[in-house]
Design a protein around this motif. Structure first.
Motif, PDB file in Angstrom:
ATOM      1  N   MET A   1       0.829  -1.210   0.000  1.00  0.00           N
ATOM      2  CA  MET A   1       0.000   0.000   0.000  1.00  0.00           C
ATOM      3  C   MET A   1       0.856   1.249   0.000  1.00  0.00           C
ATOM      4  O   MET A   1       0.612   2.175   0.749  1.00  0.00           O
ATOM      5  CB  MET A   1      -0.868   0.008   1.257  1.00  0.00           C
ATOM      6  N   TRP A   9      -2.328   7.118  10.544  1.00  0.00           N
ATOM      7  CA  TRP A   9      -3.742   6.732  10.549  1.00  0.00           C
ATOM      8  C   TRP A   9      -4.157   6.274  11.947  1.00  0.00           C
ATOM      9  O   TRP A   9      -5.251   6.599  12.418  1.00  0.00           O
ATOM     10  CB  TRP A   9      -3.981   5.638   9.511  1.00  0.00           C
ATOM     11  N   GLU A  12      -5.091   9.261  13.974  1.00  0.00           N
ATOM     12  CA  GLU A  12      -6.412   9.831  13.691  1.00  0.00           C
ATOM     13  C   GLU A  12      -7.504   8.944  14.300  1.00  0.00           C
ATOM     14  O   GLU A  12      -8.467   9.427  14.905  1.00  0.00           O
ATOM     15  CB  GLU A  12      -6.645   9.921  12.178  1.00  0.00           C
ATOM     16  N   GLN A  13      -7.332   7.625  14.116  1.00  0.00           N
ATOM     17  CA  GLN A  13      -8.338   6.700  14.604  1.00  0.00           C
ATOM     18  C   GLN A  13      -8.427   6.750  16.126  1.00  0.00           C
ATOM     19  O   GLN A  13      -9.515   6.757  16.698  1.00  0.00           O
ATOM     20  CB  GLN A  13      -7.974   5.276  14.137  1.00  0.00           C
ATOM     21  N   LEU A 109     -19.042   1.349  21.386  1.00  0.00           N
ATOM     22  CA  LEU A 109     -18.487   1.853  20.124  1.00  0.00           C
ATOM     23  C   LEU A 109     -17.083   2.407  20.348  1.00  0.00           C
ATOM     24  O   LEU A 109     -16.161   2.160  19.559  1.00  0.00           O
ATOM     25  CB  LEU A 109     -19.406   2.941  19.568  1.00  0.00           C
TER      26      LEU A 109
ATOM     27  N   THR B 116     -27.435   8.013  17.192  1.00  0.00           N
ATOM     28  CA  THR B 116     -26.895   6.969  18.066  1.00  0.00           C
ATOM     29  C   THR B 116     -27.137   7.289  19.536  1.00  0.00           C
ATOM     30  O   THR B 116     -27.565   6.432  20.315  1.00  0.00           O
ATOM     31  CB  THR B 116     -25.389   6.792  17.835  1.00  0.00           C
ATOM     32  N   THR B 182     -22.036   2.214  11.685  1.00  0.00           N
ATOM     33  CA  THR B 182     -21.383   3.342  12.366  1.00  0.00           C
ATOM     34  C   THR B 182     -19.883   3.122  12.411  1.00  0.00           C
ATOM     35  O   THR B 182     -19.099   4.055  12.193  1.00  0.00           O
ATOM     36  CB  THR B 182     -21.937   3.512  13.786  1.00  0.00           C
ATOM     37  N   LEU B 183     -19.481   1.902  12.650  1.00  0.00           N
ATOM     38  CA  LEU B 183     -18.055   1.591  12.655  1.00  0.00           C
ATOM     39  C   LEU B 183     -17.442   1.843  11.281  1.00  0.00           C
ATOM     40  O   LEU B 183     -16.372   2.464  11.161  1.00  0.00           O
ATOM     41  CB  LEU B 183     -17.880   0.126  13.032  1.00  0.00           C
ATOM     42  N   ILE B 186     -17.032   5.535  10.802  1.00  0.00           N
ATOM     43  CA  ILE B 186     -15.909   6.124  11.549  1.00  0.00           C
ATOM     44  C   ILE B 186     -14.590   5.819  10.847  1.00  0.00           C
ATOM     45  O   ILE B 186     -13.736   6.701  10.685  1.00  0.00           O
ATOM     46  CB  ILE B 186     -15.892   5.585  12.989  1.00  0.00           C
ATOM     47  N   LEU B 187     -14.426   4.570  10.380  1.00  0.00           N
ATOM     48  CA  LEU B 187     -13.179   4.227   9.691  1.00  0.00           C
ATOM     49  C   LEU B 187     -13.037   5.023   8.401  1.00  0.00           C
ATOM     50  O   LEU B 187     -11.948   5.487   8.060  1.00  0.00           O
ATOM     51  CB  LEU B 187     -13.148   2.725   9.390  1.00  0.00           C
ATOM     52  N   THR B 190     -11.989   8.671   9.484  1.00  0.00           N
ATOM     53  CA  THR B 190     -10.620   8.889   9.957  1.00  0.00           C
ATOM     54  C   THR B 190      -9.610   8.717   8.829  1.00  0.00           C
ATOM     55  O   THR B 190      -8.571   9.375   8.825  1.00  0.00           O
ATOM     56  CB  THR B 190     -10.238   7.934  11.106  1.00  0.00           C
ATOM     57  N   MET B 193      -9.156  12.018   6.458  1.00  0.00           N
ATOM     58  CA  MET B 193      -8.598  13.273   6.951  1.00  0.00           C
ATOM     59  C   MET B 193      -7.543  13.749   5.969  1.00  0.00           C
ATOM     60  O   MET B 193      -6.844  12.940   5.359  1.00  0.00           O
ATOM     61  CB  MET B 193      -7.959  13.072   8.313  1.00  0.00           C
ATOM     62  N   ILE B 196      -4.056  12.139   5.870  1.00  0.00           N
ATOM     63  CA  ILE B 196      -3.963  10.789   5.324  1.00  0.00           C
ATOM     64  C   ILE B 196      -4.193  10.823   3.820  1.00  0.00           C
ATOM     65  O   ILE B 196      -3.502  10.162   3.056  1.00  0.00           O
ATOM     66  CB  ILE B 196      -5.031   9.878   5.980  1.00  0.00           C
ATOM     67  N   VAL B 203      -4.502   4.264   1.316  1.00  0.00           N
ATOM     68  CA  VAL B 203      -5.257   3.940   2.535  1.00  0.00           C
ATOM     69  C   VAL B 203      -6.638   4.557   2.444  1.00  0.00           C
ATOM     70  O   VAL B 203      -7.654   3.914   2.707  1.00  0.00           O
ATOM     71  CB  VAL B 203      -4.534   4.472   3.796  1.00  0.00           C
ATOM     72  N   TYR B 206      -8.800   2.687  -0.445  1.00  0.00           N
ATOM     73  CA  TYR B 206      -9.279   1.341  -0.144  1.00  0.00           C
ATOM     74  C   TYR B 206     -10.235   1.347   1.041  1.00  0.00           C
ATOM     75  O   TYR B 206     -11.265   0.675   1.019  1.00  0.00           O
ATOM     76  CB  TYR B 206      -8.107   0.393   0.120  1.00  0.00           C
ATOM     77  N   THR B 207      -9.930   2.135   2.080  1.00  0.00           N
ATOM     78  CA  THR B 207     -10.828   2.174   3.233  1.00  0.00           C
ATOM     79  C   THR B 207     -12.170   2.780   2.851  1.00  0.00           C
ATOM     80  O   THR B 207     -13.214   2.388   3.380  1.00  0.00           O
ATOM     81  CB  THR B 207     -10.218   3.015   4.365  1.00  0.00           C
TER      82      THR B 207
END
Lengths: 186, 564
Positions: A1, A9, A12-13, A109, B116, B182-183, B186-187, B190, B193, B196, B203, B206-207
């Protein structure tokens, strides 16, 4: 990648996860949910994670972009030395912090997000990354050549006037007049 | 002020309309669930947490419908083509598609948060209700079982004492899909941003495909029909009367047992259209990917710039547009945008590719290892995209300002103007062009200097030296430049570019430039076009206003800010 720096990353996460953890905790405590103690822990853990993750690390390659006002956080985080620089420690810390969140719906969550951040940090650590503080650069060295353009401020060093005086017996062959009057044997 | 209205007015209007729809949906559905009589008993259990969950849900439906549309670039091209009649301002809005996509995404994130949190409260209060903590009416309602023999339908999804909110969420379709999407959201956020996206595009790319999970979950989110409303029974159940006679339910004529049924899932109705459109978009990109593209010429220019001249059957472009290139040998899934540097009058299209990252580096390396005259690696082309800068041809006198990389679309424009001039194209009203090229260093743009040289020679041969006046400003000069210039000051051609026109150092003095244009063209309409930074745009706009004269016999300057 590509040449991805996983830590960017993961950072950020983890920051997002901290916020979500804290928000879920606030809802749990404010609504007086059953198991609110886990929610209270969630608030504390979420805030802690946010503070830890706010200062961005310096990138291995390329320019690093600071977050607004992160300097004081950088100094604090840097003070803990290897505990905060090492990403294995961070991965483990996040994994440990996220577990209590799983016991209550409001923080579930936050728990999962923090767990994912922990996994990405683990990947970063395996790839050999570590946290570097972004500190302001020292002044660049003065460029060579500037001094050449500036005229000298002081005259060149000369011997004291007594020694500059021509000797009286060599007056005829001298190339200049004496600045001060000369008498023999002074 | 009037300039703002012309440039930004339509965007502001669209935003106001979008926000207005959002607010309307929120308030309408809030009141629907807060005041509707069929939810009176639900409100007994949940208070206003139900309307607080349903109102953002409606806004989410609307925005999830919108979010796929701005990224269908082929659809947008189609719209752009069919809007030729409706003025450029309308078509320019289509260029801001990514900004709109991000705005809608922020709204989705915000509404997801509200939704939520409201549902967290709902889950908790449903559980509390069942355990009898909210008074006799709530308890009675919660006890209504789902039983055909007793002819009762349930209201409270919590059906047993051992159900905790967590179990409730993870054993219902709505809860499980909710957590999963929701997950995914969030991914996606993030990894989108700016940090990134700019540095590790793969990244992000693909995400971001987690949107497939998001939409799949979203469509099934309401399948469990967990939001229950009261049905009309025969004889009708009078709420206000019966809530004080709990023991009589099912026993008196006034108070039959109230019946409830789940709401029909509606989200799929909102999103199915855009999902199909997006599927068509990806299909179209795939078809374009399979179309053959051949290389007419490959030139490796100095300073790591690669020029590719490509031919694709049926490809038509306009000045200032860009294409997306995909090279399967480097990466199957990556498409990268490049502004085209050729004119529409040519029978090929060209791009100049600078070495900036992974993909470009690999491409240049592959091309360097090619045999002489060999075909390049298989390349797929999608496009062209972007609003064409047709306005450039409408002005008698044009001032074109290109800063840094912003000079690339001007290659296309200058070439096209020259072709039109040579063929005496009636569409071309331009009689004189002033071109200002600002850059820190010419290192990566030597190919553009070559283009100017060719134009310069051509114009001299035709005796039209006055058609194009160009000035190059080197804003990143230092002492070595000065030394070099001092030594070579009496050479006829410029030491940096080899052009007859000498390079100037530092930033241009716009007042002097505008005065010169005004003097040389005393009664013309001058169009100013910029491709560069915002600060420069403000500057030029002010100068245009300053040097324009109300008197129609004198010079007038019009400023067009382009984002090519």
């Amino acid at each position: 990648m590509g040449k991805i720096e996983w830590a960017m990353w993961a950072n950020e996460q983890a920051l997002a996860a901290g916020l979500i953890y804290a928000t879920g905790g606030i809802v749990g405590v404010a609504g007086q949910f059953r198991g609110w103690q886990f929610a209270a822990f969630g608030i504390a853990a979420g805030v802690f994670v946010c503070l830890l993750e706010y200062p961005r690390s310096k990138r291995g390659k390329g320019t690093s972009v600071e977050r607004t006002g992160q300097y004081c956080f950088t100094v604090c985080v840097n003070a803990f030395g290897p505990l905060t620089r090492n990403y294995y420690v961070r991965a483990f810390l996040h994994a440990a912090l996220c577990v209590p969140g799983g016991f209550m719906l409001a923080t579930v969550l936050g728990c999962v997000c923090l767990g994912i951040a922990s996994l990405i940090y683990l990947s970063a650590a395996i790839h050999g990354e570590h946290w570097e503080p972004i500190l302001p650069r020292t002044e660049p060295p003065k460029r060579v050549g500037d001094s050449i353009k500036e005229p000298p401020q002081n005259p060149p060093p000369r011997p004291p006037p007594e020694l500059r005086r021509k000797k009286a017996d060599k007056l005829e062959t001298a190339a200049y007049d004496n600045p001060m009057s000369v008498t023999v044997n002074e | 002020m009037s300039n703002w209205i012309i440039n930004q007015g339509l965007s502001a209007f669209i935003l106001v309309v979008w926000m207005g729809i959002n607010i309307f949906l929120f308030v309408y559905f809030y009141l629907f669930y807060d005041l509707g009589p069929q939810f009176e008993y639900t409100r007994e259990l949940l208070g206003s947490a139900l309307p607080w969950a349903r109102a953002p849900a409606a806004v989410l439906n609307f925005n999830c419908m919108l979010i796929l549309l701005p990224v269908c670039r082929n659809l947008l091209s189609l719209l752009r083509g069919s809007f030729i009649c409706c003025g450029r301002t309308m078509r320019k809005q289509l260029d801001k598609n990514l900004t709109f996509h991000k705005l809608v995404a922020y709204m989705i994130a915000l509404m997801t948060a509200v939704h939520t949190i409201a549902h967290l409260l709902n889950a908790e209060w449903y559980t509390n209700s069942f355990q009898g903590r909210y008074g006799p009416l709530a308890t009675k309602l919660s006890m209504l079982g789902d039983s055909r023999e007793l002819n009762t339908t349930y209201l409270n999804p919590v059906r047993s004492n051992s159900t905790t909110p967590t179990i409730l969420v993870f054993t219902t379709i709505a809860g499980l899909t909710g957590v999963v999407i929701t997950l995914a959201l969030i991914l996606m956020i993030t990894s989108s941003m700016e940090v990134i996206r700019r540095s590790y595009f793969e990244v992000f790319w693909y995400t971001h495909h987690l949107f497939i999970v998001f939409f799949a979950g979203l469509v099934f989110h309401g399948a469990g029909r967990i939001v229950r409303s009261q049905q009309v029974t025969d004889p009708p159940h009078n709420n206000s009367l019966c809530e004080n006679q709990l023991e009589n339910w099912g026993k008196t004529a006034d108070c039959p047992v109230p019946q409830f049924a789940g709401g029909f899932p509606q989200t799929w109705m909102w999103v199915i259209g855009p999902m199909i459109i997006y599927l068509c978009e990806r299909l179209l990109r795939f078809i374009r990917y399979m179309q053959p593209v051949s290389y007419r010429k490959i030139v490796i220019r100095p300073s790591k710039v690669l020029e590719l001249q490509l031919v694709k059957p049926g490809f038509k472009m306009q000045v200032g547009q860009y294409v997306f290139l995909n090279c399967p040998a480097i990466s199957q899934l990556e498409w990268h945008p490049f502004t085209m540097t050729s004119a529409p009058e040519e029978d090929f299209f060209s791009v100049h590719i600078r070495l900036v990252g992974d993909w470009t580096e690999k491409l240049i390396k592959m091309v360097e290892n090619l045999p002489e005259g060999g075909q390049g690696p298989k390349m797929a082309v999608d496009g062209p995209f972007g609003t064409a800068s047709e306005d450039v041809f409408d002005y008698e006198v044009s001032m074109l300002v290109g800063a840094g990389i912003g000079v690339t679309p001007f290659a296309s424009i200058l070439k096209s103007i020259w072709y039109k001039f040579k063929d005496s194209d009636p569409k071309l009203r331009t009689k004189k062009i002033y071109f200002y090229w600002l850059c820190r260093e010419t290192y990566a743009f030597e190919w553009f200097a070559d283009l100017l040289q060719v134009l310069e020679k051509d114009m001299e041969e035709r005796g039209m030296r006055d058609f194009l006046t160009y000035k190059l400003y080197l804003t990143g000069w230092d002492q070595s430049h000065v030394n070099h210039a001092m030594v070579h000051f009496d050479k006829e051609t410029d030491i940096i570019t080899g052009l007859k026109q000498k390079t100037s150092y530092g930033r241009p003095n716009w007042d002097r430039e505008f005065e010169q244009v005004q003097q040389e063209n005393p009664s013309s309409v001058v169009g100013t076009f910029l491709c560069g930074p915002q600060a420069l745009a403000k500057d030029l706009e002010k100068k245009c206003v300053k040097y324009s004269d109300v008197d129609p016999r004198k010079t007038k300057f019009y400023f067009n800010k382009e984002n090519f």
